[in-house]
Write an enzyme that holds these catalytic residues in place. Structure first.
Site, mmCIF file in Angstrom:
data_model
loop_
_atom_site.group_PDB
_atom_site.id
_atom_site.type_symbol
_atom_site.label_atom_id
_atom_site.label_comp_id
_atom_site.label_asym_id
_atom_site.label_seq_id
_atom_site.Cartn_x
_atom_site.Cartn_y
_atom_site.Cartn_z
ATOM 1 C CB SER A 85 -0.983 -2.345 -0.195
ATOM 2 O OG SER A 85 -0.130 -3.436 -0.394
ATOM 3 C CB ILE A 143 0.354 0.534 2.506
ATOM 4 C CG1 ILE A 143 0.950 -0.875 2.604
ATOM 5 C CG2 ILE A 143 1.261 1.580 3.121
ATOM 6 C CD1 ILE A 143 2.268 -1.069 1.856
ATOM 7 C CB CYS A 144 0.249 -1.210 6.816
ATOM 8 S SG CYS A 144 0.703 -2.153 8.294
ATOM 9 C CB ALA A 145 -2.673 0.122 10.412
ATOM 10 C CG HIS A 174 -1.224 -5.380 9.205
ATOM 11 N ND1 HIS A 174 -1.494 -6.113 10.334
ATOM 12 C CD2 HIS A 174 0.078 -5.586 8.921
ATOM 13 C CE1 HIS A 174 -0.396 -6.720 10.731
ATOM 14 N NE2 HIS A 174 0.570 -6.421 9.888
#
Length: 182
Positions: free
Chosen positions: A149, A102-104, A123
């Site tokens: 995500s 998720i994210c980075a 992200h």
């Protein structure tokens, strides 16, 4: 029963990591918080310190069915620099086990060559680090054994996608109802 590991590095985004742990445990899925440090103590990107269940050196990677990477900075960089993390995610991906980020943190998957030919998200600003992937701006993207995500605001959706990977729709619907998740 499925058993998952979430790799917690110093500088991780606390919400992305701990939300996943909480929701998977509510779904009666086994998840171990695995510190990539020498000790079980991890300090997140916002100064919140918590204790992991085990350390990377102590964990039996063969006992897990999935690996999860939370984002955050410098947590993502710390995960990407950890040789053991890279070896484990490559091994899991090659054997068809779930790898989620998720994210980075999807950038770690991209650098490891895991996203080649897959759809993925991340992200905003990390799209070019999804090496080999077809970027998709969806909140959560599941492509076979890889789930990605966008960030902290998508942590519940991300966790529910992981639950859905291991459980049926009824279990996910029941969990959403208990969470009062719309």
């Amino acid at each position: 029963m499925s058993k998952t590991a979430i790799f917690m590095a110093d500088g991780c985004e606390e919400i992305e990591g701990l939300t996943v742990v909480d929701i998977l445990r509510r779904a009666d899925l086994t998840i171990d918080m695995v510190s990539t440090n020498e000790t079980d103590t991890v300090t997140g990107s916002h100064g919140i310190t918590f204790h992991a269940d085990t350390t990377f050196k102590q964990a039996d990677m063969d006992s897990y069915d999935a690996i999860i990477l939370p984002g955050g900075m410098p947590g993502t960089l710390n995960l990407g620099a950890h040789e053991g993390v890279n070896s484990a995610i490559r091994s899991f991906a090659e054997s068809g086990k779930l790898v989620a980020a998720i994210c980075a943190a999807p950038s770690v998957l991209g650098a490891a060559g895991i996203l080649k030919g897959k759809r993925a998200t991340c992200h905003p600003g990390f799209e070019e680090k999804l090496t080999g992937a077809a970027f998709c701006g969806d909140t959560v993207v599941t492509d076979k054994n890889v789930i990605t995500s966008r960030g902290m605001g998508t942590a519940i959706d991300f966790a529910l996608a992981i639950v859905a990977y291991f459980r049926d729709d009824a279990a996910v619907a029941d969990l959403k109802q208990k969470l009062v998740y719309q």
